[in-house]
Structures are given as structure tokens and as C-alpha cells.
Design an enzyme around this catalytic site. Structure first.
Site, PDB file in Angstrom:
ATOM      1  N   LYS A   1       2.851  11.232 -11.260  1.00  0.00           N
ATOM      2  CA  LYS A   1       1.965  10.369 -12.053  1.00  0.00           C
ATOM      3  C   LYS A   1       2.693   9.066 -12.336  1.00  0.00           C
ATOM      4  CE  LYS A   1      -1.225  13.319 -14.647  1.00  0.00           C
ATOM      5  NZ  LYS A   1      -1.680  13.664 -16.009  1.00  0.00           N
TER       6      LYS A   1
ATOM      7  N   HIS B   1      -1.790   9.601 -27.511  1.00  0.00           N
ATOM      8  CA  HIS B   1      -2.056   8.287 -26.914  1.00  0.00           C
ATOM      9  C   HIS B   1      -2.815   7.393 -27.899  1.00  0.00           C
ATOM     10  CE1 HIS B   1      -1.671   9.699 -22.416  1.00  0.00           C
ATOM     11  NE2 HIS B   1      -0.509   9.587 -23.026  1.00  0.00           N
TER      12      HIS B   1
ATOM     13  N   ARG C   1       0.808  -1.237   0.000  1.00  0.00           N
ATOM     14  CA  ARG C   1       0.000   0.000   0.000  1.00  0.00           C
ATOM     15  C   ARG C   1       0.833   1.275   0.000  1.00  0.00           C
ATOM     16  NH1 ARG C   1      -3.184  -2.866   3.929  1.00  0.00           N
ATOM     17  NH2 ARG C   1      -4.901  -3.931   2.890  1.00  0.00           N
TER      18      ARG C   1
ATOM     19  N   ARG D   1      -3.611  21.148 -14.437  1.00  0.00           N
ATOM     20  CA  ARG D   1      -2.623  20.129 -14.783  1.00  0.00           C
ATOM     21  C   ARG D   1      -2.939  19.440 -16.107  1.00  0.00           C
ATOM     22  NH1 ARG D   1       0.550  15.740 -10.930  1.00  0.00           N
ATOM     23  NH2 ARG D   1       1.775  14.905 -12.642  1.00  0.00           N
TER      24      ARG D   1
ATOM     25  N   GLU E   1       8.442  17.174 -25.469  1.00  0.00           N
ATOM     26  CA  GLU E   1       7.838  17.606 -24.200  1.00  0.00           C
ATOM     27  C   GLU E   1       8.443  18.943 -23.739  1.00  0.00           C
ATOM     28  OE1 GLU E   1       5.229  16.208 -22.882  1.00  0.00           O
ATOM     29  OE2 GLU E   1       5.279  14.016 -23.054  1.00  0.00           O
TER      30      GLU E   1
ATOM     31  N   HIS F   1      -1.659  15.006 -26.129  1.00  0.00           N
ATOM     32  CA  HIS F   1      -1.625  13.649 -25.569  1.00  0.00           C
ATOM     33  C   HIS F   1      -2.861  12.823 -25.907  1.00  0.00           C
ATOM     34  CE1 HIS F   1       1.904  15.080 -23.505  1.00  0.00           C
ATOM     35  NE2 HIS F   1       2.046  13.973 -22.832  1.00  0.00           N
TER      36      HIS F   1
ATOM     37  N   ASN G   1      -1.139  18.045 -20.917  1.00  0.00           N
ATOM     38  CA  ASN G   1      -1.425  16.975 -21.864  1.00  0.00           C
ATOM     39  C   ASN G   1      -1.678  17.479 -23.278  1.00  0.00           C
ATOM     40  OD1 ASN G   1      -1.136  14.704 -20.237  1.00  0.00           O
ATOM     41  ND2 ASN G   1      -3.138  15.054 -19.307  1.00  0.00           N
TER      42      ASN G   1
ATOM     43  N   HIS H   1       6.958   7.897 -27.368  1.00  0.00           N
ATOM     44  CA  HIS H   1       5.941   8.788 -26.807  1.00  0.00           C
ATOM     45  C   HIS H   1       6.116  10.220 -27.320  1.00  0.00           C
ATOM     46  CE1 HIS H   1       3.117  10.503 -23.956  1.00  0.00           C
ATOM     47  NE2 HIS H   1       4.064  11.266 -23.422  1.00  0.00           N
TER      48      HIS H   1
ATOM     49  N   LYS I   1       6.842  22.497 -14.953  1.00  0.00           N
ATOM     50  CA  LYS I   1       6.089  21.322 -14.494  1.00  0.00           C
ATOM     51  C   LYS I   1       5.766  21.433 -13.008  1.00  0.00           C
ATOM     52  CE  LYS I   1       4.686  16.876 -14.781  1.00  0.00           C
ATOM     53  NZ  LYS I   1       5.007  15.672 -15.546  1.00  0.00           N
TER      54      LYS I   1
ATOM     55  N   GLU J   1      -4.797  16.850 -10.896  1.00  0.00           N
ATOM     56  CA  GLU J   1      -5.393  17.138 -12.195  1.00  0.00           C
ATOM     57  C   GLU J   1      -6.898  17.372 -12.140  1.00  0.00           C
ATOM     58  OE1 GLU J   1      -3.498  15.131 -15.495  1.00  0.00           O
ATOM     59  OE2 GLU J   1      -5.349  15.201 -16.638  1.00  0.00           O
TER      60      GLU J   1
END
Lengths: 360, 360
Positions: free
Chosen positions: B140, B249, B118, B238, B182, B245, B242, B262, B224, B234
Site C-alpha cells: 500500500k 484517520h 508507470r 485485508r 500497530e 483506522h 484497519n 499515526h 501482515k 483489500e
């Protein structure tokens, strides 16, 4: 209906306890009018439509997912089937996941909610005594790993716990008794008056007297909520809720997930912890027999399976409370007061296990 | 060495950027003298011992795990191999997990750290430009699902990001260029002066001039960190990180994880977003060509693979920003200022994809 609150700041949430709550869609506050209910093959035929229909009538789009039943399915494969379903049904970051079932359904669904799209809201609708008094409250979610129980998981608090005590009417006796192990636990670790109340009211609980059951659930949840609020991520006090769990998880993992019910393993584990507390000189033999008597009256085992001691010790080394290679065990300083201790000598740990094992 | 801080209260952490940092064991503050380094078959031979040896000399017990290399291994199976290793090596809740590698290693190791028992501490030691400017910062973590990239994950902040710019000396050109996508992103979404600086200094970056690279990394990380501090999970701003993205993606998932890097997919995705921003009347053709020119000078693609538009739209529907079934896209209000919008009509989204696809 009685409502308790788990006071965790902006993650605070209510626990509603009462009869017939499962059909009261108005109690479920959803972020968007879409919810995915996860249940299992045993619980779904009994309660899934009773939960889903009123939601649908209230305009909520309801997705249903039914898992196989049992601790041995609390694994990655089953978890992944939830993710598949969520994606195929185009569930989003605002969709609420609802766990309808016992501890296994709650733990795996909660973990799915913690991970899906990095976290979505979820609601617990526990239908077993064990889930109602313990696992549905406090945000611990997990799946098992072949090397250790609940090894992979997250802290992810629900938005709400909805406990309908009527669902206990269909609970098999064996599961009711297993749930009582966690109820008795609260008395042992921090609430001596509750322990005494349980000694007085055990027969009434076993005969499922509704008011007595509701009181046991509320008193258990109040204890749990107090501990969780004081120590949400188990830096200290929360570990005390794991009385008997280091021994108990070793039993569950050692004999194969699902052979023993969690509560049964916890009853034996608590007896091992009590034996060790006796060896440490913290409780006396009268206390030990008093605990044993209560578990026995509840129809719970007080002696473990035929695992040898080395296997116990090996499995116990994977416990999450191990620190710097040293076992830390929850023991009883006295009845009603637990303590986390690494002081027990290995020889006495072995003796305590031996005293409570089938092949002693 | 320059040090930035990601100011997140009790989860605040430093980003150290400089040369030769990987061998400076004293910079790594560990909760217990045990650490597990996760790397991959490409990075491990170059840097694993350079990180591990000084730690061992400082008295730390170091466990090593080496994963296969590539986006297509960012899956449950690889994640589970990390859990197996951690349990077999008796790692505990206080053991620190160290990610040594690019974005894939960082994402999967971070997710392992989020879930193991955990949640355990972890440190990012990024060795690609993309990881140094983006994925190692902000907490993330994720693995991919066959139906969507980064669909299963967690927010789990590192204790520290240790960026050794010397590791870029061994980075293949294609990966350096992918990282620049990026970097350029920050200029496009919120830092026009940085965009202009990049237009001036691009050749120097491509020739790996150390001071220019360090400045690009620090300026990127500062952007960032500001966004992450303002909106850690987010809920709003935030999402602007993206840019490109949602389209990107879809490319990565559509052609199969790992075919496109990527950063390459993000370059094309950013061009699609720019086309759509032009159709919305927010930027003009001069702006569009200016963006295209910068990506082209960086050696990045500005046109996508031969996926048909329906496939794009289907894959884009699994995006984490979808709300109530509606796509929300990061677009450019103007150069240096992004906005999250659900206002683009489907016909124009299709037109923007078509304008930047191989089979337009």
C-alpha cells in the site's frame, strides 16, 4: 455495433464500436449505481448530457466534472481538481469514473481512476479518432511532467471502451488528421495489408465515410489489442506501438505541450524514424517516399519545428525506453515490421533529425 | 537474520529482519546498477551513508534525495520533488527507488515508484517500528489529500523489505510507542496468543531488548503477510488490518496531519472500536479494560482530541471502506477476532466516539 475483446484474463474488457452508442446506458455495466463523468469544455456541451441523461433515467447517480481543454492541462493541477471533485461528491471505491473526450481526458481520467482510493473502476468513451484508435485501449494512463511527456502514470485497464463513431462528426479536421497518424502507425509497424488499405481508402476516411471510418477504427483496435494482450506492461513488443514517439514527445515537450497535436508530432517522429531506418539500410528510398506520401495525403506534417538537434537529444534522453543511458528507438526493419533497436549511431540519429527539421 | 516471504506469485518478495542489515549491500538485488535513495532530514544524517556507501563500493550509482520530515509533507508537492529529482538525475524505468525511513517516507516513495514512468522497482528499508511491523509490508502506497488520509495512492509491492533492527536504537520513545499500537493491533484482530505474549513482554519491548523486538517484528510481519497474501487488494479480509483506522484517520485529518502520530491515533481509534464492540454486545467490559490497560502500559493515549462528534462523522464518511454511503467499521467480535461490519447504529457510533473523546 462491432465488439472486440482485449483478452487480459480477469481484466479482460470489450471495445464496442458503432453509431449512437453514447446514449445506450445499458451497455455501461457499473459496480454501483454511481458514476462520475469527466469531460472537457469542448466536448461537454456536445455530448455530456447525451451520455448522462440515459444513465440518470436508468437510476444512476451521475456526478459531472468538466476540465479545461488541451494537452497543457494534462498536469497535476487538473488531476487534483478531479480528486477534489470526487471527494466533495463523496465518490467511493466502487464509483465508476467515465472519461468522455479525447486522449487528454482519457489519460488523466484513467490516471485519476488508478490512484483515487488506490484504484476505482473506469470506462473510456473516446470522442476523437486518436483516442478511439489508440489511447483509450490498453490501460496506459498518465499526466505530463515539465521534463517529459506521460512521465507520471499507471497501467490501469478500463472496464469497457465505448466508441460512438457518430462523435467524429463534430471533430475538427485538424484533429481527424492527427488521429490518422496513429492509424497509419499500425500499418507501418505490423500490418502491411492495412497500410495498403489505407493508401486505397484515405480519401474516403478524410471525407468521414462512416463505414470506412468504422473499419479503420476496428482494424486499429484489433492491432492494439493483440499487442497489449501479448505484452500488457511493455516489457517488449508493446514498445513497438511507440513508432515515432521518442522523436514526437521531444517535439511536444520542446515546443510546449499543446502547440503541436500529438498525432502531428507522431507523423514527424515517424518520418524521422523512417529516415533513420533508411540510414541503417533497412528500408529503401522508395519506402521512405511512400510513407511520406501517405502522411502528406492525410494532411499531416512531415517536417518538425525549429528545435536544434541538441535540444532533441536532451529531451529524448528522458524517454521511458532509455536503458542504461542508451536510447532505444522504434525503427522499421521493413514496411509493416518495426523493431526496437539501440544500434543506431548518434551521428545517424542526428542526421535523421536534421533531415526532417525546419532548420535542417 | 530471519527471512519471511510475502507469497504473491511473480510479485513475491522477502522480508529480511536482523541486526546490521543496512550495510549489507549484497542483500539488495537491483535490476540495473543505479538506485535512488529517498530519506528525510531526520533519518538521512543517521543512516543514508551507511546504506549508500556499501552500494557505491559494489559499483552501484546512487542518487540521494532528502525530504522534509513529517506526515504533513506526505503530499503532492513533496511527491513531485521526488519526480523532479528522478528526472534531473536521469533515472530510468529500471532504476530502483529505495525508501529509507518511516511510514511517511515509505508511503510516498512507494507511490513515486508506482507512478514514475508507470512503475519502477522499489525497496523498503524501514527505520521506525511502525514501518517495520506494518507500512513497509504489503504494497500500500499513498499520499494524503486535504479531505482524507491516504486518499491518493496505489498498490505497488516492493521487491524486498530490509529491516535492520539496529535502527530502532535511535528511534525516539514517542515513535517506538506509536509503533506498538500497530503491533497490538495484530493481537486484537487475529492473534490472541500474540496479544498474551505482548502483555507478558511489554516492558522488555519498551526497554528495547533486541531479541524481544525482533520477535515482535517477525510475528507482526507474519500476520501482515498472511493477510496480504489472502487479499492483496483489500476486497475482504485485508480491511481488518484497519482496526481503529476509520476513527484514527478522522483524528489525524481533523487535528491536522502530523499533530498526532499515526500510531497514537490508531490507539484511540482502536479504543473507540472496542467501545462500539462492547455496545454491540460482542466483547465485555473486562475485555475492554484489558485492551485499554495494554495501550496505557505502552504509553499510548486511550482518549481522543477535542473534535466534536459531527466532525468525526463527516471525516469518517471519506473512509475508503464506505460503501453505498454506509460506514463499514472494523470491530471486535471477540479479542483476537475482528470483523468488518456496517451493523452499528449511528447512535452507538456517536456514543462510542463520545466515550473516548476529550470533550465527552
Amino acid at each position: 455495433m462491432e465488439t472486440l475483446t482485449v483478452a487480459l484474463g480477469d481484466r479482460s474488457y470489450p471495445i464496442h464500436v458503432g453509431q449512437g452508442l453514447i446514449e445506450r446506458a445499458e451497455l455501461l455495466v457499473l459496480r454501483q449505481p454511481k458514476a462520475a463523468i469527466v469531460s472537457n469544455v469542448t466536448v461537454a456541451p456536445l455530448y455530456l448530457q447525451r451520455l448522462a441523461d440515459p444513465l440518470r433515467r436508468a437510476g444512476v447517480e451521475v456526478v459531472e466534472m468538466v476540465l479545461p481543454d488541451g494537452e497543457r492541462f494534462k498536469d497535476w493541477q487538473t488531476l487534483n481538481s478531479i480528486f477534489d471533485g470526487l471527494l466533495e461528491q463523496r465518490c467511493e471505491r466502487s464509483t465508476t469514473l467515465i472519461a468522455l473526450g479525447g486522449g487528454v481526458v482519457g489519460d488523466i481520467t484513467g490516471f485519476a481512476a488508478a490512484c483515487f482510493q488506490r484504484g476505482i473502476p473506469f470506462i473510456q468513451v473516446p470522442t476523437t479518432l486518436l483516442a478511439q484508435v489508440d489511447s483509450s485501449v490498453g490501460g496506459k494512463t498518465a499526466i505530463n511532467h515539465p521534463l517529459g511527456k506521460n512521465m507520471i502514470g499507471a497501467f490501469h485497464q478500463p472496464q469497457l471502451v465505448l466508441t460512438d463513431t457518430d462523435t467524429l462528426n463534430t471533430l475538427p479536421d485538424r484533429e481527424l488528421r492527427a488521429g490518422l497518424a496513429e492509424v497509419i502507425k499500425y500499418g507501418l509497424i505490423r500490418d502491411l495489408p492495412f497500410l495498403e488499405w489505407l493508401e486505397t481508402n484515405l480519401e474516403s476516411l478524410l471525407s468521414r465515410e462512416p463505414a470506412t471510418l468504422a473499419e479503420a477504427i476496428c482494424r486499429s483496435c484489433r492491432n492494439k489489442a493483440e499487442v497489449v494482450v501479448a505484452d500488457e506492461r511493455e516489457a517488449g513488443e508493446r514498445a513497438l506501438l511507440n513508432l515515432g514517439h521518442t522523436f514526437g514527445h521531444a517535439i511536444e515537450t520542446g515546443v510546449g505541450y499543446g502547440e503541436w497535436l500529438h498525432g502531428e508530432a507522431i507523423a514527424v517522429g515517424s518520418m524521422m524514424a523512417a529516415e533513420l531506418s533508411l540510414l541503417m539500410g533497412w528500408i529503401d528510398r522508395h519506402d521512405l517516399l511512400r510513407v511520406e506520401r501517405l502522411f502528406q495525403r492525410a494532411g499531416l506534417p512531415v517536417r518538425g519545428p525549429a528545435l536544434n538537434v541538441e535540444r532533441y537529444l536532451e529531451l529524448m534522453q528522458h524517454d521511458k525506453k532509455v536503458l542504461d543511458g542508451k536510447l532505444r528507438l522504434v525503427l522499421l526493419q521493413k514496411l509493416g515490421q518495426a523493431v526496437l533497436s539501440d544500434a543506431a549511431p548518434p551521428a545517424e540519429i542526428i542526421q535523421a533529425i536534421g533531415a526532417r527539421s525546419a532548420h535542417a
